[in-house]
Scaffold this active site. Structure first.
Site, PDB file in Angstrom:
ATOM      1  N   CYS A 133       0.817  -1.211   0.000  1.00 33.34           N
ATOM      2  CA  CYS A 133       0.000   0.000   0.000  1.00 33.34           C
ATOM      3  C   CYS A 133       0.848   1.257   0.000  1.00 33.34           C
ATOM      4  O   CYS A 133       0.611   2.195  -0.757  1.00 33.34           O
ATOM      5  CB  CYS A 133      -0.946   0.002   1.201  1.00 33.34           C
ATOM      6  SG  CYS A 133      -2.006   1.461   1.283  1.00 33.34           S
ATOM      7  N   LYS A 165      -0.542   5.565  -5.727  1.00 32.79           N
ATOM      8  CA  LYS A 165      -1.573   5.609  -6.776  1.00 32.79           C
ATOM      9  C   LYS A 165      -2.551   6.748  -6.521  1.00 32.79           C
ATOM     10  O   LYS A 165      -2.957   7.455  -7.454  1.00 32.79           O
ATOM     11  CB  LYS A 165      -2.300   4.266  -6.822  1.00 32.79           C
ATOM     12  CG  LYS A 165      -3.357   4.167  -7.918  1.00 32.79           C
ATOM     13  CD  LYS A 165      -3.857   2.742  -8.027  1.00 32.79           C
ATOM     14  CE  LYS A 165      -4.355   2.229  -6.694  1.00 32.79           C
ATOM     15  NZ  LYS A 165      -4.782   0.815  -6.745  1.00 32.79           N
ATOM     16  N   GLU A 199      -8.598   2.334 -11.933  1.00 29.50           N
ATOM     17  CA  GLU A 199      -7.931   3.514 -11.379  1.00 29.50           C
ATOM     18  C   GLU A 199      -6.839   4.017 -12.304  1.00 29.50           C
ATOM     19  O   GLU A 199      -6.737   5.225 -12.563  1.00 29.50           O
ATOM     20  CB  GLU A 199      -7.387   3.182  -9.988  1.00 29.50           C
ATOM     21  CG  GLU A 199      -8.486   3.048  -8.950  1.00 29.50           C
ATOM     22  CD  GLU A 199      -8.030   2.533  -7.613  1.00 29.50           C
ATOM     23  OE1 GLU A 199      -8.782   2.656  -6.640  1.00 29.50           O
ATOM     24  OE2 GLU A 199      -6.906   1.985  -7.534  1.00 29.50           O
ATOM     25  N   GLU A 208     -25.718  15.583   1.230  1.00 29.77           N
ATOM     26  CA  GLU A 208     -27.095  15.736   1.704  1.00 29.77           C
ATOM     27  C   GLU A 208     -28.060  14.792   0.990  1.00 29.77           C
ATOM     28  O   GLU A 208     -29.145  14.510   1.497  1.00 29.77           O
ATOM     29  CB  GLU A 208     -27.560  17.183   1.529  1.00 29.77           C
ATOM     30  CG  GLU A 208     -27.746  17.634   0.092  1.00 29.77           C
ATOM     31  CD  GLU A 208     -28.215  19.084  -0.008  1.00 29.77           C
ATOM     32  OE1 GLU A 208     -29.138  19.451   0.745  1.00 29.77           O
ATOM     33  OE2 GLU A 208     -27.650  19.829  -0.836  1.00 29.77           O
ATOM     34  N   HIS A 236     -26.567  21.624   3.559  1.00 26.71           N
ATOM     35  CA  HIS A 236     -26.780  22.193   2.225  1.00 26.71           C
ATOM     36  C   HIS A 236     -25.888  23.409   2.006  1.00 26.71           C
ATOM     37  O   HIS A 236     -25.663  24.188   2.920  1.00 26.71           O
ATOM     38  CB  HIS A 236     -28.254  22.609   2.098  1.00 26.71           C
ATOM     39  CG  HIS A 236     -28.601  23.189   0.761  1.00 26.71           C
ATOM     40  ND1 HIS A 236     -28.790  22.406  -0.349  1.00 26.71           N
ATOM     41  CD2 HIS A 236     -28.784  24.473   0.373  1.00 26.71           C
ATOM     42  CE1 HIS A 236     -29.090  23.187  -1.374  1.00 26.71           C
ATOM     43  NE2 HIS A 236     -29.086  24.440  -0.959  1.00 26.71           N
ATOM     44  N   TYR A 260     -10.366  -2.977  -9.773  1.00 28.05           N
ATOM     45  CA  TYR A 260     -10.144  -1.629  -9.260  1.00 28.05           C
ATOM     46  C   TYR A 260      -8.797  -1.057  -9.675  1.00 28.05           C
ATOM     47  O   TYR A 260      -8.690   0.145  -9.984  1.00 28.05           O
ATOM     48  CB  TYR A 260     -10.317  -1.607  -7.738  1.00 28.05           C
ATOM     49  CG  TYR A 260      -9.187  -2.231  -6.948  1.00 28.05           C
ATOM     50  CD1 TYR A 260      -8.166  -1.446  -6.439  1.00 28.05           C
ATOM     51  CD2 TYR A 260      -9.159  -3.597  -6.697  1.00 28.05           C
ATOM     52  CE1 TYR A 260      -7.131  -2.011  -5.703  1.00 28.05           C
ATOM     53  CE2 TYR A 260      -8.141  -4.168  -5.967  1.00 28.05           C
ATOM     54  CZ  TYR A 260      -7.120  -3.377  -5.472  1.00 28.05           C
ATOM     55  OH  TYR A 260      -6.097  -3.937  -4.758  1.00 28.05           O
ATOM     56  N   CYS A 276      -1.764   1.680  -2.962  1.00 24.11           N
ATOM     57  CA  CYS A 276      -2.829   2.666  -2.843  1.00 24.11           C
ATOM     58  C   CYS A 276      -2.345   4.083  -2.560  1.00 24.11           C
ATOM     59  O   CYS A 276      -2.935   5.046  -3.061  1.00 24.11           O
ATOM     60  CB  CYS A 276      -3.832   2.230  -1.779  1.00 24.11           C
ATOM     61  SG  CYS A 276      -3.102   1.572  -0.273  1.00 24.11           S
TER      62      CYS A 276
END
Length: 452
Positions: free
Chosen positions: A45, A53, A184, A446, A441, A180, A50
């Site tokens: 990782c 990346k 990516e 939301e 908001h 994935y 990850c």
């Protein structure tokens, strides 16, 4: 062998996320700990996965942000991208993280061996230097490794391990796989101006994620210029005299000509050559180490955590497993790990994220006794960018109890939003709990409390 005769209380093979966490926690409980790592401290990782990346993803986002800047009143000059600058900045941060993980081990008085280690028995390990050491417990945390292809010319392809070191940015990229990692990097290269073709053996991308989100990502990425070749296994790869590559696909008359072929067809536990058979450690069909609920292997003194067990290949899971192992074995704590409702994300462009059951999984488990709520909207961020791309949020609910079974979303910042929503799903909150929450908001988040 008496306990005091062991060189260490714990010997860890692999200094990735799970191994480092287990080492640190075990040492904090007073254990004498050593760890061996044949490459760099930090693991997949941190070093080649990850983290670097995600930095490439951030770098590629500027292509879109700078184009939008003029619509927000900014005057931007000629745009120029320099791959070596981004590449070297990412690799510099990898160096920083490697040093940080090393410091963590040093501060906790964990002895480090920067060399390969192999199991030679239930309590013994041999280092590449030839030294043999003993330990009351051995923890295997070597992770997984990219699956390498077996077709002719595969030596001309690269995996995600090498992609961070490219000397220059390729103009044309072919990516094998649609998981994935593939999606990516497809987004990264596409945003940086490369022509990207994704080639997959089946007709499905991102297997395991909600089908509606997968379809939305396919539509958006095709509109962004990414091409797809489904049901197209590789036949062979040919390197031409001019340095270009030809990707020949089964059943296709014309090869794909490109400058780079990235193979991203999954990862396999890195157990070959570890000597686990000498201690009677049983492996599964994919080379994974078989473990019980506590991480114990078929040898009572040897445990395993992380991707090498092939349970859930996620860094946070490896960290929790390593921590729980150390607490149980050396801290006297009966720590358990729940693999239910683990959130996950794909940092594609746009990103998608999910937690809990998908719609199809819920229908398989509950039949027609579910409710599906959704919000299909255009993110405010896209308005000045003149992009028609729409976000999609889905909430899967048990119609009988009103409990939220899953949340799935695609759109800008989806992973950041999902982390908080995952707490609600894990806690077993109901749709009514979401409805009773006042919206924040204006935000994309939301939409989670406005679905009716």
């Amino acid at each position: 062998m008496a306990e005091q005769e062991y060189d260490y209380d714990l010997f860890v093979i692999g200094a990735g996320s799970g191994g480092v966490r287990a080492s640190r926690i075990a040492a904090s409980h007073g254990a004498r700990v050593a760890v061996a790592e044949e490459y760099r401290v930090g693991g997949t990782c941190v070093i080649r996965g990850c983290v670097p990346k995600k930095l490439l993803v951030y770098g590629s986002h500027f292509a879109e942000e700078l184009q939008d800047a003029a619509n927000y009143g900014w005057t931007v000059g000629d745009l120029k991208f320099d791959w070596p600058t981004l590449r070297d900045a990412v690799l510099k941060d990898v160096d920083r993280l490697n040093a940080a993980y090393t410091t963590t081990l040093e501060n906790n008085k964990v002895e480090r061996f920067l060399e390969r280690a192999e199991v030679t028995g239930p309590h013994s390990v041999r280092l590449a230097s030839g030294r043999e050491v003993t330990a009351k417990y051995i923890l295997v945390a070597v992770g997984a490794w990219p699956v390498t292809p077996s077709f002719e010319g595969a030596e001309h392809c690269i995996t995600s391990n090498e992609v961070f070191h490219l000397p220059e940015l390729p103009r044309r990229v072919v990516i094998s796989g649609a998981g994935y990692i593939a999606m990516e990097f497809a987004g990264i290269f596409n945003a940086l101006g490369c022509h990207v073709t994704v080639v997959n053996r089946s007709e499905t991308l991102l297997r395991g994620y909600d089908e509606s989100l997968r379809d939305r990502l396919l539509q958006i990425t095709m509109a962004r210029g990414i091409e797809y070749k489904f049901n197209s296994p590789f036949d062979k790869v040919v390197k031409r005299e001019d340095g270009c590559l030809e990707a020949h696909l089964a059943g296709k008359p014309d090869p794909l000509v490109c400058d780079l072929i990235l193979v991203a067809t999954g990862r396999k536990p890195k157990t070959p050559g570890l000597g686990l058979e000498t201690a009677g450690v049983e492996l599964g069909e994919n080379g994974e180490i078989k473990v019980d609920d506590t991480g114990k292997t078929t040898c009572d003194s040897i445990y395993a955590v992380g991707d090498v067990t092939d349970r859930v290949q996620l860094t946070p899971v490896a960290i929790r497993e390593g921590h729980a192992f150390a607490d149980r074995v050396f801290g006297g704590k009966e720590t358990t790990i729940s693999y239910d409702c683990i959130p996950s994300a794909v940092f594609s462009q746009p990103p998608l994220a999910g937690v809990g059951l998908t719609e199809s999984q819920a229908r398989n488990a509950f039949g027609s006794n579910i409710k599906v709520f959704s919000s299909d909207f255009r993110p405010m961020k896209n308005i000045f960018g003149h992009r028609p791309e729409r976000g999609l949020y889905k909430m899967i609910v048990d119609a009988g109890t009103d409990r939220v079974l899953g949340i799935h979303m695609i759109g800008p910042e989806a992973p950041e939003i999902l982390q908080a929503a995952a707490i609600a799903v894990k806690a077993g909150l109901t749709k009514a709990d979401f409805d009773a929450t006042v919206a924040l908001h204006p935000s994309m988040a939301e939409e989670l409390v406005l679905m009716r």
